[in-house]
Design a protein around this motif. Structure first.
Motif, PDB file in Angstrom:
ATOM      1  N   ILE A 290       1.342  -1.013  -0.218  1.00 43.52           N
ATOM      2  CA  ILE A 290       0.245   0.050  -0.116  1.00 43.52           C
ATOM      3  C   ILE A 290       0.894   1.391  -0.014  1.00 43.52           C
ATOM      4  CG2 ILE A 290      -1.239   1.331   1.007  1.00 43.52           C
ATOM      5  CD1 ILE A 290      -2.623  -0.880   2.136  1.00 43.52           C
ATOM      6  N   THR A 291       2.278   1.531   0.815  1.00 43.94           N
ATOM      7  CA  THR A 291       2.786   2.246   1.005  1.00 43.94           C
ATOM      8  C   THR A 291       3.399   3.093  -0.846  1.00 43.94           C
ATOM      9  OG1 THR A 291       3.339   1.994   2.624  1.00 43.94           O
ATOM     10  CG2 THR A 291       4.886   3.545   1.906  1.00 43.94           C
ATOM     11  N   GLY A 292       4.133   1.089  -1.298  1.00 46.49           N
ATOM     12  CA  GLY A 292       4.127   1.336  -2.207  1.00 46.49           C
ATOM     13  C   GLY A 292       3.421   2.163  -3.509  1.00 46.49           C
TER      14      GLY A 292
ATOM     15  N   TYR B 107       3.679   5.871  -5.062  1.00 49.75           N
ATOM     16  CA  TYR B 107       3.344   5.951  -6.577  1.00 49.75           C
ATOM     17  C   TYR B 107       2.379   7.088  -6.873  1.00 49.75           C
ATOM     18  CZ  TYR B 107       3.049   3.935 -11.211  1.00 49.75           C
ATOM     19  OH  TYR B 107       3.531   4.255 -12.722  1.00 49.75           O
ATOM     20  N   SER B 108       1.186   6.983  -6.353  1.00 53.71           N
ATOM     21  CA  SER B 108       0.930   7.737  -6.579  1.00 53.71           C
ATOM     22  C   SER B 108       0.032   8.955  -6.131  1.00 53.71           C
ATOM     23  CB  SER B 108      -1.132   7.501  -6.394  1.00 53.71           C
ATOM     24  OG  SER B 108      -1.400   5.872  -6.647  1.00 53.71           O
TER      25      SER B 108
ATOM     26  N   LEU C 203      -5.894  16.864  -9.292  1.00 53.21           N
ATOM     27  CA  LEU C 203      -5.580  15.652  -8.939  1.00 53.21           C
ATOM     28  C   LEU C 203      -6.863  14.930  -9.522  1.00 53.21           C
ATOM     29  CD1 LEU C 203      -4.035  13.960  -7.020  1.00 53.21           C
ATOM     30  CD2 LEU C 203      -5.916  14.236  -5.123  1.00 53.21           C
ATOM     31  N   HIS C 204      -6.860  13.719  -9.689  1.00 47.93           N
ATOM     32  CA  HIS C 204      -7.803  13.108 -10.874  1.00 47.93           C
ATOM     33  C   HIS C 204      -8.875  12.174  -8.892  1.00 47.93           C
ATOM     34  CE1 HIS C 204     -11.072  10.381 -12.723  1.00 47.93           C
ATOM     35  NE2 HIS C 204     -10.168  10.389 -14.020  1.00 47.93           N
ATOM     36  N   PRO C 205     -10.120  12.320  -9.431  1.00 46.92           N
ATOM     37  CA  PRO C 205     -11.126  12.378  -8.292  1.00 46.92           C
ATOM     38  C   PRO C 205     -11.036  10.953  -7.466  1.00 46.92           C
ATOM     39  CG  PRO C 205     -11.907  13.277  -9.623  1.00 46.92           C
ATOM     40  CD  PRO C 205     -10.963  13.257  -9.830  1.00 46.92           C
ATOM     41  N   GLN C 206     -10.382   9.979  -8.908  1.00 51.21           N
ATOM     42  CA  GLN C 206     -10.011   8.428  -8.567  1.00 51.21           C
ATOM     43  C   GLN C 206      -8.725   8.200  -7.291  1.00 51.21           C
ATOM     44  OE1 GLN C 206      -9.410   6.121 -12.361  1.00 51.21           O
ATOM     45  NE2 GLN C 206      -8.214   4.779 -11.435  1.00 51.21           N
ATOM     46  N   VAL C 207      -7.898   8.735  -7.572  1.00 49.38           N
ATOM     47  CA  VAL C 207      -6.818   8.369  -6.716  1.00 49.38           C
ATOM     48  C   VAL C 207      -7.583   8.779  -5.609  1.00 49.38           C
ATOM     49  CG1 VAL C 207      -4.419   9.714  -5.789  1.00 49.38           C
ATOM     50  CG2 VAL C 207      -5.050   9.540  -8.890  1.00 49.38           C
ATOM     51  N   LEU C 208      -7.926  10.198  -4.886  1.00 52.47           N
ATOM     52  CA  LEU C 208      -8.311  10.182  -3.377  1.00 52.47           C
ATOM     53  C   LEU C 208      -8.856   8.680  -3.383  1.00 52.47           C
ATOM     54  CD1 LEU C 208      -8.260  12.410  -1.290  1.00 52.47           C
ATOM     55  CD2 LEU C 208     -10.502  13.398  -2.629  1.00 52.47           C
TER      56      LEU C 208
ATOM     57  N   MET D 264      -8.491   6.650   0.094  1.00 61.02           N
ATOM     58  CA  MET D 264      -9.537   6.482   1.921  1.00 61.02           C
ATOM     59  C   MET D 264      -9.499   4.844   1.553  1.00 61.02           C
ATOM     60  SD  MET D 264     -10.401   9.296   2.541  1.00 61.02           S
ATOM     61  CE  MET D 264     -11.055   8.851   2.979  1.00 61.02           C
ATOM     62  N   LEU D 265      -9.596   3.852   0.131  1.00 59.32           N
ATOM     63  CA  LEU D 265     -10.108   2.460   0.419  1.00 59.32           C
ATOM     64  C   LEU D 265      -8.149   1.954   1.342  1.00 59.32           C
ATOM     65  CD1 LEU D 265     -12.013   2.206  -3.384  1.00 59.32           C
ATOM     66  CD2 LEU D 265     -12.652   2.340  -0.700  1.00 59.32           C
ATOM     67  N   TYR D 266      -7.251   2.370   0.508  1.00 53.66           N
ATOM     68  CA  TYR D 266      -6.728   2.039   1.085  1.00 53.66           C
ATOM     69  C   TYR D 266      -5.820   2.463   2.788  1.00 53.66           C
ATOM     70  CZ  TYR D 266      -5.105  -0.829  -3.089  1.00 53.66           C
ATOM     71  OH  TYR D 266      -5.020  -1.342  -4.309  1.00 53.66           O
ATOM     72  N   GLN D 267      -6.395   3.458   2.412  1.00 59.04           N
ATOM     73  CA  GLN D 267      -6.084   4.825   3.983  1.00 59.04           C
ATOM     74  C   GLN D 267      -6.759   3.525   5.224  1.00 59.04           C
ATOM     75  OE1 GLN D 267      -5.823   6.540   6.479  1.00 59.04           O
ATOM     76  NE2 GLN D 267      -8.716   5.959   6.715  1.00 59.04           N
ATOM     77  N   SER D 268      -7.683   2.615   4.484  1.00 54.38           N
ATOM     78  CA  SER D 268      -8.216   2.136   5.769  1.00 54.38           C
ATOM     79  C   SER D 268      -7.602   0.884   5.885  1.00 54.38           C
ATOM     80  CB  SER D 268     -10.284   1.675   5.595  1.00 54.38           C
ATOM     81  OG  SER D 268      -9.832   1.318   4.650  1.00 54.38           O
ATOM     82  N   GLN D 269      -6.882   0.034   5.104  1.00 56.79           N
ATOM     83  CA  GLN D 269      -6.473  -0.933   4.638  1.00 56.79           C
ATOM     84  C   GLN D 269      -5.282  -1.200   5.439  1.00 56.79           C
ATOM     85  OE1 GLN D 269      -5.888  -3.578   1.578  1.00 56.79           O
ATOM     86  NE2 GLN D 269      -8.194  -3.836   0.951  1.00 56.79           N
TER      87      GLN D 269
END
Ligand SMILES: Nc1ncnc2c1ncn2[C@@H]1O[C@H](COP(=O)(O)OP(=O)(O)OP(=O)(O)O)[C@@H](O)[C@H]1O
Ligand SMILES: [Mg+2]
Length: 881
Positions: free
Chosen positions: A407-409, A413-414, A532-537, A541-546
């Motif tokens: 996730i960090t990578g 990267y994003s 910033l593309h909303p897809q990245v945000l 959000m999804l990855y940060q909860s993980q």
């Protein structure tokens, strides 16, 4: 006929250990080579699969985002190189496997050989295709993510399967008869999980082998000769009697009486070493699974991003990828969960067995000072607590580390700026987690001790339930138990409060509230200002909860591990404690008396104090001897030390001074186990096990196999079974027990209940005598064996005992002097000293001392005799009246 439980190869140290090496090369070496190759293949695969998978993603991202910068080209090149190298090495290992380095004469089944060979060929084939594709550049261009996923899955499952097969082959080889002897052909330097670096030191002859064998079997080091334990699944495990004996020649920490060293988490992790294959398989499935579950939030955000962009086809493609990744994820989840759970159960089973074996081998004084309630609590509660935390730590640590890394990578990267906001909280949580873990460690120690105390109270009260009822002591026992449980309760409430505070601060406030708000705040700022593309945000959000979930899992598993080292402190102390059990030194000694006149047993100035009361002398320089085949009686007032002499002869305790010789051999150098086959004791308080009467009589002869299993095994050999049953009946008849046994509805098959509660005191005593006679001992020790019998039974048993003791050296402790009139020698004890000795007639000729014992005078046989006569006259008078 075979004695039950007698080991092949005789008794004593080293018996049965010199199995000859079969001709030809050691097949184990080939199994180990195969293992090594598979491990290397697995390592190559670990690099290969992620690079294959992420390489595929990387190509897709490049296409999706039209990334064509120099940096991304260099990264793509690096990924390709990594892939080429790992694919090539996988190919080499696969080739070796394909050539079937599988030992022909090992326990490998032909079907397993075929499986491994086909897997090797598959690996080699796939790797060649990939290398060719990399060279020509044609394969990857046409490949999609789906193809990557499928090829990863095939290779991963194959790899896991091959590793498991290899493991099974090695296990099968290890448990094969004679494997231990073969393994000893090539001694290695051992690092003992229990002894740490001390285990790697030069050990005396035999110590290294014992350590090696014991370690690999996952049991305590040392022990002169192991016995077999039949586990529930039919697997055989050796376990030593005596735990870490002197022989190992290693000074283990936490020796008797010492407070054990503080155990770190490394000691705990070492406990899991015997389960390494299962844990490795479980970790492997975890690693294979991770890319699939990690990819899911990406596909979710990519789908939503495509919807925002109005690109329906891209959205559908991402949904398909999500379903495929999710399906593989869930399929692998089963194996992941099952394998970790399986390893955990094995760990608990082995830890308990090992701990029980260690406890069984402790010297008797250890049990004088340690309650059985505490020990059962260690066995039942502490072991499962430790194993539970330990197993899940493997899962959560690996899973969390890999997920956090991935996730960090992805985040860096994003968008590295947004990533630094999400990742910034990790150091803060780590510091709080460390403080929490340290606190838990100390608290867990107290919790486990409180639990053990409560168990001790319960066990003691329930074990003496008749006494509790007869004294109407239920209220007092309830008071003791509730006080012990209240301590446990308070400690747990404190722990729960601390836990709640920790979760509130770390999980709910810092992670769920602060970090989410910070990402949303900064993310919207970047979206509005830097496009910033909303897809990245969304992905963030999804990855940060993980990310936060796995960070807290990592911290929790660490704190649980530290907590377990606290909870397991006592278990470690027990495992590392060196038994002070005397004996078990030089193996079998001849118990023969060529001259016939030399003393058979000789006590020379023997002094002794019980270890729990080291300053109270119980024997103050006792000297006497016993000729072979004679009957010697020990008499004296209560507490004068008569039973203590038997305890020392049985090697329950070591004498504190002087020497004891058996047929000229120092008792200290006589093999402990052998001694107990030759010397039988009928103790003052007869103790029976739950089971049938027949099983209880057989108990003395069954050393390695419990009586019930022994009888079951004999069902296929009816003649031998009948012979054993006859012997049991003969001994019961000699002990005057046959009559009452026949009156019971189930005869010899009557269940006696826990500790024989369903029998009377006299009946228990007679069964105990029959049990002692069954091993046909050379020396019989009778500690008031007839005290619980009525006068009629006593006369019959006395006659039976006289018959049974004709050819034997017998030591009898008796309060009723009428039973020992015929003894060859009578020893009179008073306050730890031998005050008189001689035959009945000789002792009766001594004058009665003028001063009574209560006024400082000495006890004499004549005095005891006249007192008993007075009592019996008084008793006769009162019964007449
Ligand atoms: N396990 C033990 N730990 C500490 N002291 C003990 C232990 N067992 C016995 N003692 C003490 O040792 C002394 C001798 O005990 P022992 O059992 O040998 O006496 P005895 O002569 O057999 O008495 P009795 O005729 O009543 O059985 C007693 O003072 C007793 O309190
Ligand atoms: Mg006694």
């Amino acid at each position: 006929c075979v004695r039950p439980g007698r080991r092949a190869g005789g008794h004593g140290r080293g018996a049965g250990r010199s199995l000859p090496m079969p001709g030809g090369q050691d097949p184990l070496r080939r199994v180990l080579v195969l293992d090594g190759v598979l491990c290397l293949a697995a390592a190559a695969a670990l690099v290969f699969y992620p690079s294959l998978l992420f390489g595929g993603y990387f190509e897709s991202f490049r296409e999706a985002f039209q990334l064509n910068s120099g940096a991304s080209d260099a990264a793509a090149g690096a990924v390709r190189l990594l892939r080429a190298l790992s694919a090539a090495s996988l190919g080499v290992f696969g080739g070796i496997l394909g050539c079937a380095a599988v030992p022909r004469d090992s326990a490998f089944l032909p079907s397993r050989r075929v499986c491994v060979a086909s897997y090797g060929t598959l690996c080699a084939g796939l790797s060649i295709v990939h290398c060719w594709g990399l060279r020509g550049g044609s394969v990857y261009r046409s490949e999609g993510v789906l193809v990557h996923l499928c090829s990863c899955l095939v290779l991963s499952i194959g790899n896991c399967g091959a590793l498991l097969l290899s493991f099974m082959a090695t296990e099968a080889w290890r448990t094969e008869p004679g494997a231990a002897a073969r393994r000893r052909e090539a001694p290695r330097v051992i690092e003992s999980p229990l002894l740490g670096s001390a285990g790697a030191e030069e050990l005396p002859r035999g110590g290294k082998e014992a350590l090696l064998e014991d370690e690999e079997a996952g049991r305590p080091a040392g022990g002169a000769e192991g016995y077999k334990l039949l586990l529930s699944d039919g697997e055989e495990r050796g376990a030593p009697v005596g735990g870490c004996s002197e022989e190992a020649g290693v000074s283990a920490p936490g020796a008797s009486g010492e407070e054990g060293r503080d155990h770190g988490w490394r000691d705990l992790v070492r406990l899991a070493r015997p389960q390494r294959y299962w844990l490795a398989a479980a970790c492997m499935t975890l690693l294979i699974r991770l890319p699939f579950s990690l990819a899911i939030p990406h596909f979710v955000s990519a789908t939503l991003g495509a919807v925002i962009d109005g690109n329906g086809e891209r959205a559908r493609w991402n949904i398909l990828c999500l379903v495929v990744a999710g399906t593989f994820d869930s399929l692998l989840d089963f194996w992941n969960y099952f394998l970790f759970g399986y390893a955990q159960q094995r760990l608990i089973r082995d830890l308990r067995t090992r701990l029980f074996a260690q406890v069984l081998g402790m010297e008797i004084s250890f049990f004088d000072a340690t309650s059985s309630g505490e020990l059962t609590s260690r066995l039942a509660v502490d072991t499962s607590e430790m194993s539970n935390d330990l197993t899940w730590v493997f899962r959560f640590t690996i899973e969390s580390l890999v997920r956090i890394g991935g996730i960090t990578g992805y985040m860096l990267y994003s968008n590295w700026r947004l990533a630094s906001v999400a990742l910034g909280i990790i150091p803060v949580c780590s510091v709080i987690g460390k403080l929490y873990a340290d606190w838990l460690h100390d608290n867990a120690k107290m919790v486990q001790n409180a639990m053990a105390d409560a168990n001790h109270v319960a066990q003691e009260a329930l074990g003496a339930i008749r006494l509790v009822h007869s004294c109407s002591g239920e209220g007092a026992q309830l008071f003791r138990y509730s006080a012990a449980v209240a301590e446990y309760y308070l400690l747990n409430v404190r722990q729960t409060a601390m836990q709640a505070g920790y979760y509130m601060i770390v999980n709910t406030f810092l992670v769920n509230t602060c970090v989410q708000a910070a990402i949303l705040f900064y993310g919207t700022h970047l979206a509005l200002r830097d496009n910033l593309h909303p897809q990245v945000l969304i992905a963030f959000m999804l990855y940060q909860s993980q990310l936060q979930e796995y960070t807290s899992n990592l911290l929790n598993s660490f704190s649980n591990l530290i907590k377990s080292t606290g909870a397991g402190a006592k278990v470690f102390e027990l495992l590392e404690r060196r038994s002070q059990r005397p004996g078990a030194k030089d193996g079998e000694k001849p118990l023969s008396d060529p001259g016939g006149m030399a003393p058979f047993l000789k006590f020379d100035n023997v002094k002794f104090s019980y270890p729990t009361r080291p300053h109270v002398p119980v024997l103050k320089g006792i000297s006497f001897d016993v000729l072979r085949g004679t009957k010697v009686a020990l008499v004296g007032p209560s507490g004068s030390g008569k039973s203590t002499i038997f305890h020392i002869l049985e090697q329950f305790y070591e004498a504190g001074g002087g020497t004891i010789t058996v047929d000229g051999v120092n008792l200290e150098s006589v093999d402990d186990e052998w001694l107990h086959r030759k010397v039988a004791l009928v103790s003052q308080e007869p103790i029976l096990f739950s089971g049938t009467i027949e099983e209880n009589i057989l108990f003395s002869a069954c050393h390695d196999v419990p009586p019930r299993e022994f009888l079951d095994n004999l069902k296929n050999v009816p003649d031998e079974l009948a012979e054993w049953r006859d012997r049991v009946q003969d001994c019961a008849t000699m002990a005057n027990a046959h009559g009452f046994i026949c009156t019971l509805p189930d005869g010899y098959q009557t269940e006696v209940g826990e500790r024989g509660v369903q029998l009377s005191g006299g009946q228990k005593q007679r069964i105990a005598i029959a049990r002692a006679l069954l091993i046909d001992p050379d020396v019989l020790l009778l500690d008031e064996a007839t005290s619980a019998l009525d006068s009629e039974s006593e006369a019959v048993v006395q006659e039976a005992i006289d018959r049974a003791t004709e050819q034997r050296t017998t030591l009898v402790i008796a309060h009723r002097l009428s039973t020992i009139v015929s003894a060859d020698k009578i020893l009179v004890f008073d306050r730890g000293q031998l005050v008189e000795s001689g035959t009945h007639d000789e002792l009766m000729s001594h004058p009665i001392p003028a001063t009574a014992p209560q006024n400082g005078g000495q006890v004499t046989y004549r005095l005891l005799s006249s007192r008993q006569q007075g009592q019996s006259i008084a008793a006769a008078g009162s019964s007449t009246a």
